[in-house]
Design a protein around this motif. Structure first.
Motif, PDB file in Angstrom:
ATOM      1  N   VAL A 451       0.837  -1.205   0.000  1.00  0.00           N
ATOM      2  CA  VAL A 451       0.000   0.000   0.000  1.00  0.00           C
ATOM      3  C   VAL A 451       0.869   1.251   0.000  1.00  0.00           C
ATOM      4  O   VAL A 451       0.582   2.226  -0.702  1.00  0.00           O
ATOM      5  CB  VAL A 451      -0.947  -0.010   1.218  1.00  0.00           C
ATOM      6  CG1 VAL A 451      -1.755   1.277   1.264  1.00  0.00           C
ATOM      7  CG2 VAL A 451      -1.883  -1.212   1.156  1.00  0.00           C
ATOM      8  N   SER A 452       1.943   1.242   0.798  1.00  0.00           N
ATOM      9  CA  SER A 452       2.847   2.392   0.828  1.00  0.00           C
ATOM     10  C   SER A 452       3.478   2.635  -0.540  1.00  0.00           C
ATOM     11  O   SER A 452       3.595   3.779  -0.993  1.00  0.00           O
ATOM     12  CB  SER A 452       3.943   2.172   1.877  1.00  0.00           C
ATOM     13  OG  SER A 452       4.910   3.185   1.819  1.00  0.00           O
ATOM     14  N   HIS A 453       3.862   1.564  -1.197  1.00  0.00           N
ATOM     15  CA  HIS A 453       4.498   1.697  -2.510  1.00  0.00           C
ATOM     16  C   HIS A 453       3.505   2.217  -3.550  1.00  0.00           C
ATOM     17  O   HIS A 453       3.855   3.066  -4.386  1.00  0.00           O
ATOM     18  CB  HIS A 453       5.054   0.346  -2.958  1.00  0.00           C
ATOM     19  CG  HIS A 453       5.847   0.406  -4.222  1.00  0.00           C
ATOM     20  ND1 HIS A 453       7.174   0.785  -4.245  1.00  0.00           N
ATOM     21  CD2 HIS A 453       5.499   0.160  -5.516  1.00  0.00           C
ATOM     22  CE1 HIS A 453       7.610   0.762  -5.494  1.00  0.00           C
ATOM     23  NE2 HIS A 453       6.615   0.381  -6.283  1.00  0.00           N
ATOM     24  N   LYS A 454       2.291   1.722  -3.490  1.00  0.00           N
ATOM     25  CA  LYS A 454       1.291   2.119  -4.488  1.00  0.00           C
ATOM     26  C   LYS A 454       0.823   3.552  -4.269  1.00  0.00           C
ATOM     27  O   LYS A 454       0.682   4.327  -5.219  1.00  0.00           O
ATOM     28  CB  LYS A 454       0.097   1.163  -4.424  1.00  0.00           C
ATOM     29  CG  LYS A 454      -0.964   1.444  -5.480  1.00  0.00           C
ATOM     30  CD  LYS A 454      -2.086   0.421  -5.424  1.00  0.00           C
ATOM     31  CE  LYS A 454      -3.139   0.702  -6.486  1.00  0.00           C
ATOM     32  NZ  LYS A 454      -4.246  -0.280  -6.449  1.00  0.00           N
ATOM     33  N   GLN A 455       0.595   3.927  -3.012  1.00  0.00           N
ATOM     34  CA  GLN A 455       0.074   5.259  -2.720  1.00  0.00           C
ATOM     35  C   GLN A 455       1.180   6.298  -2.565  1.00  0.00           C
ATOM     36  O   GLN A 455       0.909   7.500  -2.593  1.00  0.00           O
ATOM     37  CB  GLN A 455      -0.777   5.220  -1.447  1.00  0.00           C
ATOM     38  CG  GLN A 455      -2.014   4.352  -1.569  1.00  0.00           C
ATOM     39  CD  GLN A 455      -2.897   4.440  -0.337  1.00  0.00           C
ATOM     40  OE1 GLN A 455      -2.572   5.129   0.617  1.00  0.00           O
ATOM     41  NE2 GLN A 455      -4.015   3.739  -0.365  1.00  0.00           N
ATOM     42  N   GLN A 456       2.428   5.836  -2.355  1.00  0.00           N
ATOM     43  CA  GLN A 456       3.572   6.729  -2.160  1.00  0.00           C
ATOM     44  C   GLN A 456       3.317   7.707  -1.013  1.00  0.00           C
ATOM     45  O   GLN A 456       3.551   8.914  -1.122  1.00  0.00           O
ATOM     46  CB  GLN A 456       3.891   7.474  -3.456  1.00  0.00           C
ATOM     47  CG  GLN A 456       4.288   6.551  -4.596  1.00  0.00           C
ATOM     48  CD  GLN A 456       4.742   7.280  -5.841  1.00  0.00           C
ATOM     49  OE1 GLN A 456       4.737   8.498  -5.895  1.00  0.00           O
ATOM     50  NE2 GLN A 456       5.150   6.532  -6.853  1.00  0.00           N
ATOM     51  N   TYR A 457       2.827   7.134   0.083  1.00  0.00           N
ATOM     52  CA  TYR A 457       2.540   7.946   1.272  1.00  0.00           C
ATOM     53  C   TYR A 457       3.837   8.137   2.056  1.00  0.00           C
ATOM     54  O   TYR A 457       4.470   7.172   2.457  1.00  0.00           O
ATOM     55  CB  TYR A 457       1.489   7.245   2.133  1.00  0.00           C
ATOM     56  CG  TYR A 457       1.008   8.062   3.310  1.00  0.00           C
ATOM     57  CD1 TYR A 457      -0.025   8.976   3.158  1.00  0.00           C
ATOM     58  CD2 TYR A 457       1.580   7.921   4.565  1.00  0.00           C
ATOM     59  CE1 TYR A 457      -0.483   9.726   4.223  1.00  0.00           C
ATOM     60  CE2 TYR A 457       1.135   8.673   5.640  1.00  0.00           C
ATOM     61  CZ  TYR A 457       0.105   9.571   5.461  1.00  0.00           C
ATOM     62  OH  TYR A 457      -0.336  10.315   6.520  1.00  0.00           O
ATOM     63  N   PRO A 458       4.281   9.384   2.317  1.00  0.00           N
ATOM     64  CA  PRO A 458       5.585   9.609   2.956  1.00  0.00           C
ATOM     65  C   PRO A 458       5.556   9.303   4.447  1.00  0.00           C
ATOM     66  O   PRO A 458       4.559   9.553   5.124  1.00  0.00           O
ATOM     67  CB  PRO A 458       5.832  11.096   2.710  1.00  0.00           C
ATOM     68  CG  PRO A 458       4.469  11.688   2.622  1.00  0.00           C
ATOM     69  CD  PRO A 458       3.586  10.640   1.991  1.00  0.00           C
ATOM     70  N   PHE A 459       6.654   8.758   4.977  1.00  0.00           N
ATOM     71  CA  PHE A 459       6.718   8.470   6.407  1.00  0.00           C
ATOM     72  C   PHE A 459       7.170   9.697   7.190  1.00  0.00           C
ATOM     73  O   PHE A 459       6.874   9.824   8.373  1.00  0.00           O
ATOM     74  CB  PHE A 459       7.655   7.291   6.692  1.00  0.00           C
ATOM     75  CG  PHE A 459       9.122   7.624   6.657  1.00  0.00           C
ATOM     76  CD1 PHE A 459       9.746   8.164   7.760  1.00  0.00           C
ATOM     77  CD2 PHE A 459       9.878   7.376   5.529  1.00  0.00           C
ATOM     78  CE1 PHE A 459      11.096   8.462   7.739  1.00  0.00           C
ATOM     79  CE2 PHE A 459      11.231   7.666   5.491  1.00  0.00           C
ATOM     80  CZ  PHE A 459      11.847   8.218   6.609  1.00  0.00           C
TER      81      PHE A 459
END
Length: 696
Positions: A451-459
């Motif tokens: 999900v992080s890779h697909k949405q590119q949500y920054p940490f």
């Protein structure tokens, strides 16, 4: 007149240049003009009345009267209350509120019919942060009229105006909410008086104390006394714990709750009343300590971990006594979920009721939310409140999330409804139970990466991070709140609770060297998760998409494992002085209040921050002061809130639970939201042998 218009335009352009610069001291050419007089309210009104504006008739008339009498001290108060561009512009200040109370208290014998309202003009400057100025407006002037005041004098910008509502008459919905809250409060007071009379009679007639004790347990008195403030306060302040209680969890819960208040206080102040936000953030972020604030993702992971440990530990204790078959266990699930709802929902519902319908009327100020269209602290809640009570609001977008901090409760309820099946598997066939829980944790970890890779949500939310990809905050489903991403710490909590239950049954103790190793692992993992990303957060390292994905998944896993090591060591009595601190009796009543503190802390922070009259120049000392003040006030208000809206329903839940004692062993609910963890450790030798056999 042209000279006045040019002066005003020059000041606005100066503000745009200063707000857009990354280094305000790179060039000194603007310093000589920085302290020029700001946008003068009298000149703005004079410019708008020279015949070129399109003000409404009533607005034009009252402004003309004010301008004609501007030398009068009382009328001058009107113009003096306006916000003007002034000092602090170079430090990133973008809001000048003026004087809110001075504006609303303008009274002049020359204009006996004058009534004023406070408004905020937002001047949108291309390529720069919007500049906000306080405007004192006659009630005859609409926001469109006020926009004309600035549009006439300032070109090449767009001006929007919002006005504070001065109508504090309660609408029917708020009156109904006030009546409901009042009835509950009145019932609690009546129950307290009744309980007080009972206590007096009991002490004065010792010979008949058994008779009065029997009356106390009869219908309807036993249900009425559930609302007694006196009894509930004694129950809340009690520091007694039964043998076998996981005392360290009280301290961890309180520390985590304090962390929540700290982060929300910082963020609310920073984006609302901090005038030197640019300079303060630059100074604050350069300190390693700032990572404590921006590692807020770890906070809820600690809550989920505690919830999983407590539920597994208590349910395994109950199952080991009752030994239910599969059919009996399945029959107990609906009752278990019902009691969970009774435990959490009443106080949650009353918080939402007060937050949505009543809280807006508590205070006012230049930062106070402007009603649009309903007078409430959260417009989203007007249409989406039922998602919260159904515990599904964590699937909403951030823009559609009512009471945004409550997403945690929805995840917790969803995990709670799944967990009994995992725990029963751990009890009946431990190897299969461990395999199922481990698989779920692994699946959650992999889903976090996907999900992080697909949405590119920054940490890295705070600081000055640099990415090799384009961060995306507007995803279809919020990465931060969905259960398939958040299950990691809860699943590990179930496994840790199972491990603690087994190890305690065996009276197991780690050899000293392994216990030291456990603490070394905990320290390394937790410190790495908090301070490891510091270089990337400060922009010294460009964050790749792969690094971003791994931190989202493995960072949460590492933090949970680190805290689990601390809990395991402390639960086995090998935590030393740290266990002594976390198990401190003071944390027992504070831990009981933690659920209500979590519910009400952000509404309280909003009232205290949004009710400010002026902005402030922030510093670490000021930040510390605000956090301490918010913690004290929140816990102070949480006491009566818990006594009236939480503890009575917990007591009623216990009374209902006693009606079926056979099932009571399985439906005990002392989860992570303010209850003391109670567990009985008196097992027979046969159970100890069975436990050892299961471990083997």
């Amino acid at each position: 007149m042209d000279h006045t218009r040019c002066t005003i335009k020059a000041v606005i352009i100066l503000a745009a240049v200063l707000l857009a610069r990354n280094n305000v001291f790179a060039n000194n050419t603007w310093e000589s003009s920085l302290y020029q007089p700001g946008v003068d309210s009298i000149e703005i009104v004079r410019s708008a009345l020279d015949g070129r504006s399109q003000l409404s008739y009533d607005c034009h008339k009252v402004l003309s009267q004010l301008l004609a009498n501007h030398t009068d001290p009382d009328v001058l108060q009107y113009f003096d209350s306006w916000g003007r561009v002034g000092s602090g512009l170079a430090a990133g200040r973008s809001r000048y509120t003026g004087n809110y109370d001075e504006c609303l208290n303008v009274k002049s014998p020359l204009l006996p019919q004058l009534e004023t309202k406070y408004c905020t003009a937002t001047i949108n400057i291309p390529g720069s942060t919007p500049l906000k100025l306080g405007v004192c407006s006659p009630k005859q002037c609409s926001p469109e009229d006020l926009s004309q005041l600035y549009n006439i004098s300032v070109q090449d910008t767009t001006v929007s105006v919002t006005c504070q509502s001065q109508d504090y008459k309660l609408p029917p919905g708020s009156i109904a909410a006030l009546v409901v809250v009042g009835i509950v409060v009145l019932f609690a007071l009546v129950a307290t008086v009744w309980d007080g009379i009972y206590q007096i009679v009991e002490h004065s007639r010792n010979d008949d104390s058994q008779e009065y004790e029997s009356l106390r347990t009869e219908f309807p008195l036993k249900y009425i006394l559930c609302f007694s403030l006196y009894t509930n306060l004694k129950q809340t302040l009690s520091t007694s714990q039964p043998p076998g209680a996981l005392g360290c969890l009280n301290g961890i819960r309180v520390v985590t709750t304090t962390w929540v208040v700290l982060v929300h206080t910082f963020l609310t102040c920073l984006f609302t009343i901090v005038d030197d936000a640019a300079w303060f953030t630059q100074d604050f972020f350069n300190r390693m300590a700032s990572q404590i604030v921006f590692s807020f993702d770890c906070i809820v992971d600690s809550f989920f971990l505690i919830g999983g440990i407590l539920l597994a530990y208590l349910q395994l204790t109950a199952l080991s006594k009752s030994q239910p078959n599969v059919l009996t266990f399945l029959k107990s699930i609906p009752r278990l979920c019902l009691h969970r709802h009774i435990r959490l929902t009443p106080s949650y519902a009353f918080m939402l009721l007060i937050y949505i319908t009543l809280l807006w009327f508590v205070w006012d100020g230049p930062y106070w939310p402007v009603p649009n269209p309903i007078r409430t602290m959260d417009n989203v809640c007007v249409s989406n409140w039922y998602f919260n009570l159904l515990y599904i609001n964590n699937f909403s977008k951030a823009s559609s999330l009512c009471a945004g901090w409550s997403w945690y409760l929805s995840n917790d309820m969803q995990f709670f409804m799944m967990a009994p099946f995992f725990i029963y598997a751990l009890h009946r066939i431990p190897k299969i139970g461990v395999a199922i829980c481990s698989t779920m944790v692994l699946a959650s970890t992999l889903l976090s990466i996907v999900v992080s890779h697909k949405q590119q949500y920054p940490f890295a939310i705070g600081g000055f991070p640099k990415y090799s990809f384009k961060p995306n905050f507007q995803s279809v489903l919020p990465f931060y709140t969905v259960p398939w991403v958040r299950f990691q710490p809860y699943g590990i909590g179930l496994l840790v609770g199972f491990a603690i239950w087994n190890l305690r049954n065996m009276s197991f103790k780690f050899p000293k060297k392994y216990n030291i190793l456990l603490w070394c692992i905990a320290t390394c993992l937790c410190v790495s998760v908090i301070y490891g990303p510091y270089s990337a957060v400060m922009g010294h390292h460009v964050i790749s998409l792969a690094e971003n994905d791994l931190y989202h998944s493995l960072g949460r896993l590492a933090w949970t494992v680190g805290v689990s090591c601390v809990i395991i060591s402390c639960s086995l009595g090998q935590g030393g002085w740290i266990n002594g601190f976390l198990s401190w009796k003071v944390f027992v009543p504070l831990g009981k209040l933690s659920y209500c503190v979590y519910l009400i802390h952000l509404p309280i922070i909003n009232v205290l921050v949004y009710g400010s009259r002026n902005g402030t120049y922030y510093s670490t000392l000021m930040f510390t002061r605000d956090v301490v003040a918010m913690m004290f006030i929140t816990y102070l208000i949480a006491v009566p809130f818990s006594l009236i809206f939480e503890v009575p329903f917990i007591n009623l839940n216990k009374l209902l639970n006693r009606t079926k004692p056979a099932e009571n062993k399985q439906v005990k609910d002392e989860h992570n939201n303010g209850e003391n963890c109670n567990a009985n450790q008196n097992h027979s030798e046969k159970e100890r042998l069975l436990t050892k056999k299961n471990l083997k």
